[in-house]
Design a protein around this motif. Structure first.
Motif, mmCIF file in Angstrom:
data_model
loop_
_atom_site.group_PDB
_atom_site.id
_atom_site.type_symbol
_atom_site.label_atom_id
_atom_site.label_comp_id
_atom_site.label_asym_id
_atom_site.label_seq_id
_atom_site.Cartn_x
_atom_site.Cartn_y
_atom_site.Cartn_z
ATOM 1 N N VAL A 38 -74.424 -18.634 48.183
ATOM 2 C CA VAL A 38 -74.485 -18.014 49.511
ATOM 3 C C VAL A 38 -73.574 -18.745 50.486
ATOM 4 O O VAL A 38 -72.968 -18.129 51.366
ATOM 5 N N VAL A 39 -73.435 -20.043 50.317
ATOM 6 C CA VAL A 39 -72.574 -20.834 51.203
ATOM 7 C C VAL A 39 -71.118 -20.814 50.731
ATOM 8 O O VAL A 39 -70.207 -20.595 51.526
ATOM 9 N N GLU A 40 -70.896 -21.017 49.442
ATOM 10 C CA GLU A 40 -69.546 -21.255 48.947
ATOM 11 C C GLU A 40 -68.729 -19.989 48.698
ATOM 12 O O GLU A 40 -67.504 -20.031 48.812
ATOM 13 N N TRP A 41 -69.332 -18.878 48.338
ATOM 14 C CA TRP A 41 -68.551 -17.672 48.076
ATOM 15 C C TRP A 41 -67.853 -17.136 49.325
ATOM 16 O O TRP A 41 -66.682 -16.772 49.252
ATOM 17 N N PRO A 42 -68.509 -17.071 50.491
ATOM 18 C CA PRO A 42 -67.770 -16.637 51.683
ATOM 19 C C PRO A 42 -66.655 -17.616 52.076
ATOM 20 O O PRO A 42 -65.569 -17.191 52.484
ATOM 21 N N VAL A 43 -66.906 -18.906 51.912
ATOM 22 C CA VAL A 43 -65.869 -19.894 52.214
ATOM 23 C C VAL A 43 -64.690 -19.719 51.257
ATOM 24 O O VAL A 43 -63.530 -19.714 51.672
ATOM 25 N N GLY A 44 -64.978 -19.529 49.982
ATOM 26 C CA GLY A 44 -63.923 -19.304 49.002
ATOM 27 C C GLY A 44 -63.149 -18.027 49.281
ATOM 28 O O GLY A 44 -61.927 -17.978 49.095
ATOM 29 N N ALA A 45 -63.844 -17.000 49.745
ATOM 30 C CA ALA A 45 -63.172 -15.742 50.072
ATOM 31 C C ALA A 45 -62.237 -15.910 51.273
ATOM 32 O O ALA A 45 -61.190 -15.256 51.342
ATOM 33 N N TYR A 48 -59.177 -18.042 49.824
ATOM 34 C CA TYR A 48 -58.415 -17.395 48.753
ATOM 35 C C TYR A 48 -57.097 -16.753 49.191
ATOM 36 O O TYR A 48 -56.089 -16.920 48.494
ATOM 37 N N PRO A 49 -57.020 -16.032 50.316
ATOM 38 C CA PRO A 49 -55.733 -15.422 50.687
ATOM 39 C C PRO A 49 -54.614 -16.438 50.928
ATOM 40 O O PRO A 49 -53.438 -16.116 50.760
ATOM 41 N N PHE A 50 -54.966 -17.648 51.297
ATOM 42 C CA PHE A 50 -53.963 -18.654 51.613
ATOM 43 C C PHE A 50 -53.692 -19.594 50.438
ATOM 44 O O PHE A 50 -52.554 -19.990 50.210
ATOM 45 N N LYS A 51 -54.724 -19.979 49.751
ATOM 46 C CA LYS A 51 -54.622 -20.895 48.599
ATOM 47 C C LYS A 51 -55.444 -20.303 47.460
ATOM 48 O O LYS A 51 -56.654 -20.533 47.363
ATOM 49 N N HIS A 52 -54.795 -19.520 46.584
ATOM 50 C CA HIS A 52 -55.509 -18.807 45.525
ATOM 51 C C HIS A 52 -56.294 -19.746 44.612
ATOM 52 O O HIS A 52 -57.467 -19.505 44.337
ATOM 53 N N ARG A 53 -55.649 -20.781 44.137
ATOM 54 C CA ARG A 53 -56.305 -21.681 43.192
ATOM 55 C C ARG A 53 -57.507 -22.388 43.824
ATOM 56 O O ARG A 53 -58.568 -22.521 43.211
ATOM 57 N N LYS A 54 -57.345 -22.847 45.054
ATOM 58 C CA LYS A 54 -58.439 -23.537 45.756
ATOM 59 C C LYS A 54 -59.603 -22.582 46.022
ATOM 60 O O LYS A 54 -60.765 -22.942 45.852
ATOM 61 N N GLY A 55 -59.300 -21.349 46.435
ATOM 62 C CA GLY A 55 -60.354 -20.361 46.677
ATOM 63 C C GLY A 55 -61.141 -20.037 45.425
ATOM 64 O O GLY A 55 -62.359 -19.925 45.452
ATOM 65 N N ARG A 56 -60.441 -19.897 44.299
ATOM 66 C CA ARG A 56 -61.121 -19.619 43.028
ATOM 67 C C ARG A 56 -61.982 -20.808 42.608
ATOM 68 O O ARG A 56 -63.082 -20.633 42.072
ATOM 69 N N LYS A 57 -61.494 -22.011 42.849
ATOM 70 C CA LYS A 57 -62.256 -23.209 42.509
ATOM 71 C C LYS A 57 -63.533 -23.303 43.348
ATOM 72 O O LYS A 57 -64.596 -23.647 42.833
ATOM 73 N N ILE A 58 -63.419 -22.988 44.625
ATOM 74 C CA ILE A 58 -64.594 -23.015 45.508
ATOM 75 C C ILE A 58 -65.616 -21.968 45.069
ATOM 76 O O ILE A 58 -66.808 -22.246 44.994
ATOM 77 N N MET A 59 -65.148 -20.764 44.755
ATOM 78 C CA MET A 59 -66.075 -19.699 44.352
ATOM 79 C C MET A 59 -66.695 -19.961 42.980
ATOM 80 O O MET A 59 -67.800 -19.503 42.699
ATOM 81 N N GLY A 60 -66.031 -20.715 42.114
ATOM 82 C CA GLY A 60 -66.568 -21.026 40.800
ATOM 83 C C GLY A 60 -67.445 -22.261 40.753
ATOM 84 O O GLY A 60 -68.093 -22.531 39.745
ATOM 85 N N HIS A 61 -67.492 -23.008 41.837
ATOM 86 C CA HIS A 61 -68.262 -24.258 41.882
ATOM 87 C C HIS A 61 -69.750 -24.073 41.568
ATOM 88 O O HIS A 61 -70.315 -24.862 40.794
ATOM 89 N N PRO A 62 -70.437 -23.071 42.125
ATOM 90 C CA PRO A 62 -71.866 -22.943 41.813
ATOM 91 C C PRO A 62 -72.158 -22.761 40.325
ATOM 92 O O PRO A 62 -73.099 -23.330 39.794
#
Length: 76
Positions: A38-45, A48-62
């Protein structure tokens, strides 16, 4: 009317305890996963538009870090 309750997760076939089934660990792990998601997916989203790899890493963390860490920390 739907009833909302705590989901119960069962993992059988594990060797971490004598009865070879885990209930508490996977259930608490799932609840920790939901809270982290609930916290990390919106942050990753947002990232993601600016740093694809970092956004995917954040969304995959949980799923890659939070759930396995909590599930393996509780042996029952």
């Amino acid at each position: 009317m739907p009833m909302l309750g705590v989901p119960i997760c069962v993992e059988c076939g594990t060797r971490s305890n004598p009865c070879r089934c885990k209930i508490v660990g996977p259930t608490v792990g799932f609840l920790a996963f939901v809270v982290a998601a609930v916290v990390e997916w919106p942050v990753g989203a947002l990232v993601y538009p600016f740093k694809h790899r970092k956004g995917r890493k954040i969304m995959g963390h949980p799923v890659s870090v939070v759930y396995p860490s909590v599930t393996n920390a509780i042996p029952i």
